[in-house]
Design a protein around this motif. Structure first.
Motif, PDB file in Angstrom:
ATOM      1  N   GLY A  43       0.855  -1.176   0.000  1.00  0.00           N
ATOM      2  CA  GLY A  43       0.000   0.000   0.000  1.00  0.00           C
ATOM      3  C   GLY A  43       0.894   1.230   0.000  1.00  0.00           C
ATOM      4  O   GLY A  43       1.953   1.240  -0.627  1.00  0.00           O
ATOM      5  N   ASP A  44       0.511   2.262   0.717  1.00  0.00           N
ATOM      6  CA  ASP A  44       1.347   3.457   0.800  1.00  0.00           C
ATOM      7  C   ASP A  44       2.275   3.330   2.009  1.00  0.00           C
ATOM      8  O   ASP A  44       2.046   3.932   3.063  1.00  0.00           O
ATOM      9  CB  ASP A  44       0.487   4.713   0.913  1.00  0.00           C
ATOM     10  N   SER A  45       3.313   2.519   1.833  1.00  0.00           N
ATOM     11  CA  SER A  45       4.361   2.351   2.855  1.00  0.00           C
ATOM     12  C   SER A  45       3.785   1.855   4.181  1.00  0.00           C
ATOM     13  O   SER A  45       4.164   2.335   5.253  1.00  0.00           O
ATOM     14  CB  SER A  45       5.125   3.665   3.067  1.00  0.00           C
ATOM     15  N   ILE A  46       2.894   0.879   4.119  1.00  0.00           N
ATOM     16  CA  ILE A  46       2.339   0.269   5.323  1.00  0.00           C
ATOM     17  C   ILE A  46       3.102  -1.015   5.611  1.00  0.00           C
ATOM     18  O   ILE A  46       2.873  -2.051   4.994  1.00  0.00           O
ATOM     19  CB  ILE A  46       0.837  -0.031   5.169  1.00  0.00           C
ATOM     20  N   MET A  47       4.067  -0.932   6.524  1.00  0.00           N
ATOM     21  CA  MET A  47       4.874  -2.080   6.894  1.00  0.00           C
ATOM     22  C   MET A  47       4.360  -2.683   8.213  1.00  0.00           C
ATOM     23  O   MET A  47       3.884  -1.961   9.090  1.00  0.00           O
ATOM     24  CB  MET A  47       6.331  -1.669   7.072  1.00  0.00           C
ATOM     25  N   ARG A  48       4.496  -3.993   8.368  1.00  0.00           N
ATOM     26  CA  ARG A  48       4.055  -4.660   9.599  1.00  0.00           C
ATOM     27  C   ARG A  48       5.229  -4.671  10.578  1.00  0.00           C
ATOM     28  O   ARG A  48       5.922  -5.677  10.773  1.00  0.00           O
ATOM     29  CB  ARG A  48       3.576  -6.078   9.321  1.00  0.00           C
ATOM     30  N   VAL A  49       5.455  -3.521  11.215  1.00  0.00           N
ATOM     31  CA  VAL A  49       6.626  -3.336  12.070  1.00  0.00           C
ATOM     32  C   VAL A  49       6.238  -2.895  13.477  1.00  0.00           C
ATOM     33  O   VAL A  49       6.967  -2.161  14.126  1.00  0.00           O
ATOM     34  CB  VAL A  49       7.622  -2.339  11.447  1.00  0.00           C
ATOM     35  N   ASP A  50       5.100  -3.367  13.939  1.00  0.00           N
ATOM     36  CA  ASP A  50       4.732  -3.100  15.326  1.00  0.00           C
ATOM     37  C   ASP A  50       5.314  -4.123  16.283  1.00  0.00           C
ATOM     38  O   ASP A  50       5.480  -3.854  17.474  1.00  0.00           O
ATOM     39  CB  ASP A  50       3.214  -3.071  15.483  1.00  0.00           C
ATOM     40  N   ASP A  51       5.638  -5.300  15.758  1.00  0.00           N
ATOM     41  CA  ASP A  51       6.165  -6.392  16.580  1.00  0.00           C
ATOM     42  C   ASP A  51       7.005  -7.280  15.664  1.00  0.00           C
ATOM     43  O   ASP A  51       6.590  -7.586  14.545  1.00  0.00           O
ATOM     44  CB  ASP A  51       5.014  -7.195  17.197  1.00  0.00           C
ATOM     45  N   PRO A  52       8.171  -7.750  16.118  1.00  0.00           N
ATOM     46  CA  PRO A  52       9.018  -8.581  15.245  1.00  0.00           C
ATOM     47  C   PRO A  52       8.409  -9.930  14.902  1.00  0.00           C
ATOM     48  O   PRO A  52       8.883 -10.601  13.971  1.00  0.00           O
ATOM     49  CB  PRO A  52      10.316  -8.733  16.044  1.00  0.00           C
ATOM     50  N   ALA A  53       7.369 -10.347  15.602  1.00  0.00           N
ATOM     51  CA  ALA A  53       6.786 -11.674  15.354  1.00  0.00           C
ATOM     52  C   ALA A  53       6.295 -11.824  13.920  1.00  0.00           C
ATOM     53  O   ALA A  53       6.352 -12.918  13.348  1.00  0.00           O
ATOM     54  CB  ALA A  53       5.639 -11.932  16.327  1.00  0.00           C
ATOM     55  N   HIS A  54       5.833 -10.738  13.315  1.00  0.00           N
ATOM     56  CA  HIS A  54       5.298 -10.825  11.954  1.00  0.00           C
ATOM     57  C   HIS A  54       6.421 -11.040  10.939  1.00  0.00           C
ATOM     58  O   HIS A  54       6.323 -11.891  10.049  1.00  0.00           O
ATOM     59  CB  HIS A  54       4.499  -9.566  11.633  1.00  0.00           C
ATOM     60  N   GLY A  55       7.508 -10.290  11.073  1.00  0.00           N
ATOM     61  CA  GLY A  55       8.657 -10.502  10.197  1.00  0.00           C
ATOM     62  C   GLY A  55       9.295 -11.862  10.396  1.00  0.00           C
ATOM     63  O   GLY A  55       9.729 -12.513   9.436  1.00  0.00           O
ATOM     64  N   GLU A  56       9.341 -12.313  11.635  1.00  0.00           N
ATOM     65  CA  GLU A  56       9.907 -13.638  11.909  1.00  0.00           C
ATOM     66  C   GLU A  56       9.042 -14.734  11.308  1.00  0.00           C
ATOM     67  O   GLU A  56       9.561 -15.742  10.804  1.00  0.00           O
ATOM     68  CB  GLU A  56      10.058 -13.819  13.409  1.00  0.00           C
ATOM     69  N   ALA A  57       7.721 -14.551  11.339  1.00  0.00           N
ATOM     70  CA  ALA A  57       6.828 -15.531  10.734  1.00  0.00           C
ATOM     71  C   ALA A  57       7.021 -15.584   9.218  1.00  0.00           C
ATOM     72  O   ALA A  57       7.035 -16.669   8.616  1.00  0.00           O
ATOM     73  CB  ALA A  57       5.381 -15.192  11.071  1.00  0.00           C
ATOM     74  N   HIS A  58       7.171 -14.413   8.595  1.00  0.00           N
ATOM     75  CA  HIS A  58       7.442 -14.374   7.158  1.00  0.00           C
ATOM     76  C   HIS A  58       8.751 -15.103   6.838  1.00  0.00           C
ATOM     77  O   HIS A  58       8.813 -15.922   5.916  1.00  0.00           O
ATOM     78  CB  HIS A  58       7.516 -12.932   6.670  1.00  0.00           C
ATOM     79  N   ALA A  59       9.781 -14.820   7.603  1.00  0.00           N
ATOM     80  CA  ALA A  59      11.078 -15.463   7.363  1.00  0.00           C
ATOM     81  C   ALA A  59      10.982 -16.977   7.520  1.00  0.00           C
ATOM     82  O   ALA A  59      11.578 -17.735   6.743  1.00  0.00           O
ATOM     83  CB  ALA A  59      12.116 -14.892   8.333  1.00  0.00           C
ATOM     84  N   ALA A  60      10.232 -17.427   8.509  1.00  0.00           N
ATOM     85  CA  ALA A  60      10.076 -18.867   8.716  1.00  0.00           C
ATOM     86  C   ALA A  60       9.388 -19.512   7.522  1.00  0.00           C
ATOM     87  O   ALA A  60       9.777 -20.608   7.085  1.00  0.00           O
ATOM     88  CB  ALA A  60       9.284 -19.123   9.996  1.00  0.00           C
ATOM     89  N   GLY A  61       8.363 -18.849   6.967  1.00  0.00           N
ATOM     90  CA  GLY A  61       7.660 -19.403   5.820  1.00  0.00           C
ATOM     91  C   GLY A  61       8.548 -19.522   4.599  1.00  0.00           C
ATOM     92  O   GLY A  61       8.548 -20.549   3.912  1.00  0.00           O
ATOM     93  N   VAL A  62       9.319 -18.467   4.320  1.00  0.00           N
ATOM     94  CA  VAL A  62      10.251 -18.525   3.187  1.00  0.00           C
ATOM     95  C   VAL A  62      11.298 -19.608   3.427  1.00  0.00           C
ATOM     96  O   VAL A  62      11.665 -20.355   2.513  1.00  0.00           O
ATOM     97  CB  VAL A  62      10.928 -17.159   2.981  1.00  0.00           C
ATOM     98  N   GLY A  63      11.773 -19.710   4.664  1.00  0.00           N
ATOM     99  CA  GLY A  63      12.797 -20.693   4.991  1.00  0.00           C
ATOM    100  C   GLY A  63      12.339 -22.113   4.744  1.00  0.00           C
ATOM    101  O   GLY A  63      13.134 -22.970   4.351  1.00  0.00           O
ATOM    102  N   GLU A  64      11.070 -22.388   4.972  1.00  0.00           N
ATOM    103  CA  GLU A  64      10.556 -23.743   4.723  1.00  0.00           C
ATOM    104  C   GLU A  64      10.643 -24.095   3.245  1.00  0.00           C
ATOM    105  O   GLU A  64      10.940 -25.237   2.891  1.00  0.00           O
ATOM    106  CB  GLU A  64       9.112 -23.847   5.197  1.00  0.00           C
TER     107      GLU A  64
END
Length: 476
Positions: free
Chosen positions: A130-151
């Motif tokens: 969207g217009d620079s809407i990043m999910r950066v309120d808690d690291p859990a969301h980025g960690e979940a994304h990384a885990a999915g790519v890692g699989e």
């Protein structure tokens, strides 16, 4: 001991000599390429490979690189049915208030699986959109994304940074069906970016990297207080990245904003790569060329409908340009073959010159040029001894890719993502004869469907999946 031998195919090395070898082979030991050349020579030097991939009738080439896309979009891409404003607003709502970590993991697995099946072995994904809407309120969301790519097992660069001012920004987390609202400051967002760098940059045996990100400033009338705020925030985010040696990314430059990024905020540099970059001014092009900024061209994006990225001129001025899918979004996926063809046609049409953007340059833009733009050309982007073993094969023995001549032309203009047969990343076979070896595809799809349904309920946006194909009309 040779672990993998890929042999008998048309070898498109993308090495400095751009060798194309009709009956070639690649030998791999561990995570590295150890030999590249004619099949007879490579086989003689590496006679007892543990795994042999027969590539007769196929092209053998380095893994493809997607220079710009968005995490989250894989479960949002259909919403709005062509109404880009409605879709962008949906992204804002979903990425801040309707997407728990399970959403980000499910979407990451789906998007990485799509990339894998299309031969993309390295991809950039912004953690939102969207217009620079990043999910950066808690690291859990980025960690979940990384885990999915890692699989799935491909390489990934995750771009993270603050939302556009003003702050605080409303986010929500979920305890079952209960929504819990949080007002998140810039300082908290910066803290989350720092945490993700610390936990994820260089993880997954080096296949994962973080890039820092700032929203693009495009205002034509400068408010001194706003400029001072952006400059302070940019300095904080840039310093986080520089300390860790990350790349720096911005999404949506146009019409003077690259020059402003340098002049007002000091953001430009050889570690920076910027997407879209439409209707650039001479000052923009001069700044990018002088400071070493790389450009990501997104030929199928809405931004390219509303403006034009001057790719031939950028290339002539010595700017590194790569292709990005901007996927997956309302009407585009991550098929890099499709994006190469669209890139050619856009610039040929703009200049009324079909000689522009030949197939060799297009293929460079999703392999070795993209690796250079991401500061990774020492390790990926071509098939050379000592480089990381990211190798794909593409079936050219199909009716749509015949007759069997002019191989690079056929590869670029007639092959597609569905023709990718084998994918190796870091010396590990992730797909063999179209069979993915790392995840259960049916399970990935089922999880993605379930998370999409839950997201629609949380967001209250189910109305945006009502389908209106536009039968009998020329305009929606």
């Amino acid at each position: 001991m040779t672990d993998i031998l890929v042999r008998g195919g048309l070898l498109v090395t993308m090495d400095p000599a751009r060798r194309v070898i009709e009956d070639g082979a690649v030998a791999i030991a561990g995570d590295r390429i150890v030999a590249v050349g004619p099949r007879a020579e490579v086989e003689a030097a590496h006679p007892r490979a543990a795994t042999v991939i027969e590539a007769k009738g196929r092209a053998i080439l380095p893994g493809l690189i997607d220079g710009h896309a968005h995490a989250g979009h894989g479960l949002v891409k259909t919403m709005g049915g062509g109404d880009s404003e409605a879709w962008s607003e949906a992204c804002r709502i979903i990425y801040t208030t309707a997407s728990p970590p399970s959403f980000w993991r499910a979407e990451a697995r789906l998007a990485a699986l799509e990339r894998l099946r299309g031969g993309v072995t390295t991809g950039v994904s912004l953690l939102g959109g969207g217009d620079s809407i990043m999910r950066v309120d808690d690291p859990a969301h980025g960690e979940a994304h990384a885990a999915g790519v890692g699989e799935v097992g491909i390489r990934a660069i995750i771009a993270v940074g603050p939302t556009r001012p003003p702050h605080p920004r409303l986010y929500a987390t979920w305890d079952g069906a209960k929504r819990i609202d949080h007002h998140v400051s810039f300082e908290r967002q910066a803290e989350v970016v720092g945490t993700l760098i610390e936990r994820l940059h260089g993880a997954q045996d080096g296949r994962l990297a973080i890039a820092t990100l700032m929203p693009v400033y495009r205002e034509t009338r400068h408010d001194p207080a706003e400029v001072a705020l952006i400059e302070r925030q940019g300095r904080i985010i840039r310093e986080l990245g520089r300390k860790a040696g990350t790349l720096f990314h911005q999404d949506g430059h146009r019409n003077g904003s690259i020059a402003m990024a340098e002049r007002l905020f000091g953001l430009n540099g050889p570690d920076a790569f910027y997407s879209h970059c439409t209707d650039l001014t001479e000052d923009d092009i001069e700044s990018a060329a002088r400071t070493g900024v790389s450009i990501v061209h997104n030929p199928t994006a809405i931004a390219q409908v509303r403006g034009h990225c001057p790719v031939p001129l950028l290339l002539q001025r010595g700017v590194t340009v790569m292709i990005g899918s901007d996927g997956t979004a309302p009407d585009r996926g991550t098929d890099m073959f499709r994006h190469m063809v669209m890139c050619a046609r856009l610039h040929q049409r703009a200049a009324r010159d079909e000689r522009l953007m030949p197939p060799g340059k297009l293929l460079e833009m999703i392999t070795i040029d993209a690796a250079k733009g991401l500061n990774m050309s020492a390790s990926i982007g071509s098939l050379e001894p000592g480089k990381k073993a990211d190798v794909i094969t593409v079936d050219l023995s199909t009716p749509h890719a015949y007759p069997p001549n002019m191989p690079v032309h056929r590869l670029v203009f007639f092959a597609g993502a569905a023709d990718v047969r084998d994918v190796i990343v870091d010396g590990r076979v992730l797909m063999r004869d179209r069979i993915v070896t790392t995840v259960d595809e049916a399970e990935v799809l089922a999880e993605a469907a379930a998370e999409t349904e839950a997201m629609l309920d949380r967001s209250g946006l189910r109305r945006l999946i009502a389908c209106d194909p536009g039968w009998g009309r020329v305009r929606l």
